[in-house]
Design a protein around this motif. Structure first.
Motif, PDB file in Angstrom:
ATOM      1  N   SER A 400       0.712  -1.249  -0.089  1.00  0.00           N
ATOM      2  CA  SER A 400       0.060   0.096   0.067  1.00  0.00           C
ATOM      3  C   SER A 400       0.719   1.414  -0.051  1.00  0.00           C
ATOM      4  CB  SER A 400      -0.742  -0.165   1.252  1.00  0.00           C
ATOM      5  OG  SER A 400      -1.896  -0.886   1.069  1.00  0.00           O
ATOM      6  N   ASP A 401       2.006   1.323   0.765  1.00  0.00           N
ATOM      7  CA  ASP A 401       2.874   2.379   0.955  1.00  0.00           C
ATOM      8  C   ASP A 401       3.536   2.580  -0.451  1.00  0.00           C
ATOM      9  OD1 ASP A 401       1.929   2.583   3.345  1.00  0.00           O
ATOM     10  OD2 ASP A 401       3.669   1.243   4.238  1.00  0.00           O
ATOM     11  N   LYS A 402       3.996   1.482  -1.077  1.00  0.00           N
ATOM     12  CA  LYS A 402       4.701   1.441  -2.068  1.00  0.00           C
ATOM     13  C   LYS A 402       3.938   2.162  -3.409  1.00  0.00           C
ATOM     14  CE  LYS A 402       8.390  -1.787  -1.048  1.00  0.00           C
ATOM     15  NZ  LYS A 402       9.311  -3.018  -1.646  1.00  0.00           N
ATOM     16  N   LEU A 403       2.518   1.637  -3.441  1.00  0.00           N
ATOM     17  CA  LEU A 403       1.568   1.944  -4.567  1.00  0.00           C
ATOM     18  C   LEU A 403       1.382   3.663  -4.257  1.00  0.00           C
ATOM     19  CD1 LEU A 403       1.134  -1.053  -5.171  1.00  0.00           C
ATOM     20  CD2 LEU A 403      -1.133  -0.168  -5.630  1.00  0.00           C
ATOM     21  N   ALA A 404       1.346   4.126  -3.104  1.00  0.00           N
ATOM     22  CA  ALA A 404       1.046   5.438  -2.982  1.00  0.00           C
ATOM     23  C   ALA A 404       2.517   6.019  -3.272  1.00  0.00           C
ATOM     24  CB  ALA A 404       0.979   5.720  -1.226  1.00  0.00           C
ATOM     25  N   ARG A 441      -8.023   5.739   0.375  1.00  0.00           N
ATOM     26  CA  ARG A 441      -7.430   6.343   1.552  1.00  0.00           C
ATOM     27  C   ARG A 441      -5.684   6.043   1.517  1.00  0.00           C
ATOM     28  NH1 ARG A 441      -9.186   3.901   5.763  1.00  0.00           N
ATOM     29  NH2 ARG A 441      -7.656   2.382   5.947  1.00  0.00           N
ATOM     30  N   ALA A 442      -5.348   4.768   1.349  1.00  0.00           N
ATOM     31  CA  ALA A 442      -4.111   4.010   1.158  1.00  0.00           C
ATOM     32  C   ALA A 442      -3.358   4.896   0.222  1.00  0.00           C
ATOM     33  CB  ALA A 442      -4.138   2.677   1.362  1.00  0.00           C
ATOM     34  N   LEU A 443      -3.991   4.718  -0.897  1.00  0.00           N
ATOM     35  CA  LEU A 443      -3.254   5.006  -2.368  1.00  0.00           C
ATOM     36  C   LEU A 443      -3.102   6.671  -2.535  1.00  0.00           C
ATOM     37  CD1 LEU A 443      -3.149   2.067  -2.383  1.00  0.00           C
ATOM     38  CD2 LEU A 443      -3.650   2.211  -4.858  1.00  0.00           C
ATOM     39  N   ILE A 444      -4.072   7.387  -1.862  1.00  0.00           N
ATOM     40  CA  ILE A 444      -4.561   8.651  -2.536  1.00  0.00           C
ATOM     41  C   ILE A 444      -4.734   9.534  -1.337  1.00  0.00           C
ATOM     42  CG2 ILE A 444      -5.679  10.301  -3.946  1.00  0.00           C
ATOM     43  CD1 ILE A 444      -6.405   7.942  -5.463  1.00  0.00           C
TER      44      ILE A 444
END
Length: 605
Positions: A400-404, A441-444
């Motif tokens: 999730s953090d890496k995709l963000a 929320r996690a990505l954006i």
């Protein structure tokens, strides 16, 4: 509800008939010596029809003044009934009948009856059973994979079979029943289903249709690729891949890469020469697979620019992606970390809202568990090489953090940022455990306050989509290997996850070291690239870390992203030991030889 308020003691008699998969319920009520009855596919609908009949035919009130609040659901706003011309005095002076006044309003309720053709359209199986009681509709074929199945149903009337297909058994049976109703009974369909999107379709599909299309492209490619492998190798827990299209439709759809995996390397297997893959989660490998494809396209640009996905804009040294080229990421399950951790309990209860938006932990950075699955909150931000070798757990940021991060710095990485403008995913399609609120929320959402990124970097907001039939929950135990295939590769790679290398111990073509050699090879074919590398030559060698730092705008954007998490009190980004990026390769201006290659890449590497 209206009838219950007027006649609270009414008792409904319910009777069921028909086969278990197509029950018909009959509801009846006896009131003032008269029986009212109706049938439908559920008890609730049958009772509602009976209630409607009673309201239309026999409801009378002793005191007209209490009529308005009781009939508000039907009549709307209260009226002055002393002026209502429809109010008729009955034979008894103590009662009033409201039949005419109420009739039109009651008929407008959702429970109102419609034509047989309309009902057949809405529930083909039910009405086929009404016409042919006891008829059987059977599933005769199941194709595709457990994640994206295609069912075929068949019904036989007389000697004539009728078939229908769908992504679920229910849909397939409805299609078969509809075909029978249309051809055998002349009930024409007014809403024919849309055919599946094809790679040549120029009509823009809906988000759900496009999500299904992307998922099927990845799934079918994987099934074809692994058809001759042992089941123990082809089994996976998470499948990911990237599809390229020309514009937001399925035009020119090309599968770029397909990967599997859900674990990370063992800390003791870290490589100081960039030869091991640290993170073998499927979506992370898919990004690296796309990077490999970008190298292929840069080589094509050097020989024939018109055949490449890149173009050279005026006034810029870097190449940029052509405007109609879009990349779409598919992941069969929600990315680990913030997008998934709160989804497990809320996907069914609240698919479109966060039941506890202020609960502690929402949006926090999380790290993966070494050699295992799941994530834990970040509690330290610095890792040292000797600490990991001494037994400390290797910390890797969640997917999730890496995709963000990719939504800010792009998917091309720091090295290629020296040559091309950032590239972002246009669409992210998630299979199971999809929750719109948590994923966004996690990505954006948690970094939307980020502003002022250096040009040409932007804060990208990809389309977040899912598929109509999510994959079934897979076995708890994850495979020990990851599968990697890139468009143009003659065969796929099998990576032993705990070591981050292929089964024979050689490095993957997606390793840092291999990418570095490809970068250096590009530099020998372009004067501008060559001059960039020569600035960082020390004693005949060039370090990987020095060329990463040369992409200054990328470094600034990355630091701003990591600071935004700290400002929002969501944790501090965990960095890998510096020694991992300190390896060097020789450079004398000629094309380097990558001793890691075992087979040529699609373009001769």
């Amino acid at each position: 509800m209206v009838l219950n308020e007027i006649k609270p003691n009414i008792v409904y008699d319910i009777a069921a008939s028909g086969p278990p998969h197509a029950r018909i319920y009959a509801a009846s009520v006896t009131l003032n010596g008269k029986t009212y009855s109706a049938e439908d596919t559920t008890k609730k609908k049958a009772k509602a029809k009976v209630a409607q009949m009673i309201l239309l035919c026999s409801v009378q009130l002793k005191d007209p003044s209490v009529k308005a609040p009781l009939m508000e659901e039907i009549m709307g706003e209260a009226e002055d009934f002393s002026k209502d011309l429809s109010e008729v005095v009955c034979s008894s002076e103590d009662f009033y009948s409201f039949e005419t006044a109420v009739t039109d309003k009651v008929k407008a309720l959702p429970m109102a009856s419609v034509s047989n053709a309309e009902q057949a359209k809405n529930n083909p199986v039910f009405y086929l059973n009404r016409l042919k009681p006891g008829i059987k509709i059977e599933i005769v074929k199941e194709e595709g994979s457990p994640h994206l199945p295609i069912y075929t149903a068949r019904v036989v009337i007389g000697d004539q079979p009728f078939e229908g297909t769908g992504s679920s058994k229910k849909q397939a049976k409805n299609e078969a029943a509809q075909a029978a109703l249309q051809k055998a009974f002349g009930l024409e369909r007014t809403n024919p289903p849309k055919p599946p999107s094809a790679a040549t379709s120029s009509e823009k599909p809906t988000e759900a249709e496009f999500g299904d299309f992307i998922a099927r492209q990845i799934e079918s490619t994987y099934l074809e690729m692994m058809k001759n492998e042992q089941p123990s190798l082809s089994r996976y827990k998470v499948l990911a891949g990237v599809v390229m299209t020309q514009g937001p439709t399925s035009d020119g759809a090309t599968v770029i890469c397909v990967t599997t995996g859900s674990k990370c390397i063992n800390g003791g297997q870290l490589s100081m020469e960039g030869e091991a893959l640290n993170d073998c989660h499927a979506e992370v490998l898919a990004r690296r697979g796309l990077v490999s494809y970008l190298y292929d396209q840069l080589n094509i640009f050097n020989s024939n620019p018109s055949d490449s996905i890149f173009e050279s804009p005026s006034g810029s040294q870097n190449l940029k992606l052509k405007s109609d080229v879009l990349f779409h990421l598919y992941v069969s399950s929600a990315p680990c970390g913030d997008a998934r951790i709160f989804t497990l309990n809320e996907s069914l209860a609240s698919p479109l809202e966060d039941l506890h938006p202020n609960r502690q932990g929402r949006g926090a950075l999380r790290t993966k568990i070494e050699s295992g699955e799941g994530t834990v909150p970040v509690n330290e931000s610095i890792q040292t090489w000797d600490g990991i070798l001494s037994g400390e757990r290797l910390l890797t940021m969640s997917c999730s953090d890496k995709l963000a991060r990719w939504n800010v710095v792009g998917i091309q990485g720091s090295l290629l940022s020296n040559l091309i403008d950032p590239i972002y995913f246009h669409t992210i399609v998630v299979g199971s455990l999809f929750h719109q609120v948590h994923l966004r929320r996690a990505l954006i959402g948690r970094i939307e306050h980020l502003q002022g990124l250096p040009s040409p970097f932007i804060f990208s907001r990809p389309v977040l989509s899912t598929i109509t039939t999510p994959p079934d929950r897979l076995p708890a135990k994850s495979p020990k290997n990851s599968i990697i295939w890139i468009n143009g590769w003659p065969e796929h790679e099998i990576v032993e996850i705990s070591k981050g290398k292929l089964l024979d111990g050689t490095p993957s073509r997606l390793s840092k070291r291999h990418f570095f050699f490809r970068f250096m090879a590009l530099a020998t074919t372009n004067l501008e690239y060559k001059s960039l590398v020569q600035k960082h030559v020390r004693n005949g060698n060039v370090s990987y870390n020095s060329l990463k730092k040369a992409a200054q705008a990328f470094g600034i954007a990355k630091e701003m992203l990591q600071s935004s998490f700290m400002i929002a009190r969501l944790g501090q980004w965990v960095k890998k030991p510096l020694e991992q990026d300190s390896f060097e390769v020789p450079f004398d201006g000629s094309q380097p030889s990558d001793d890691l290659d075992r087979a040529p890449s699609p373009l001769g590497f």
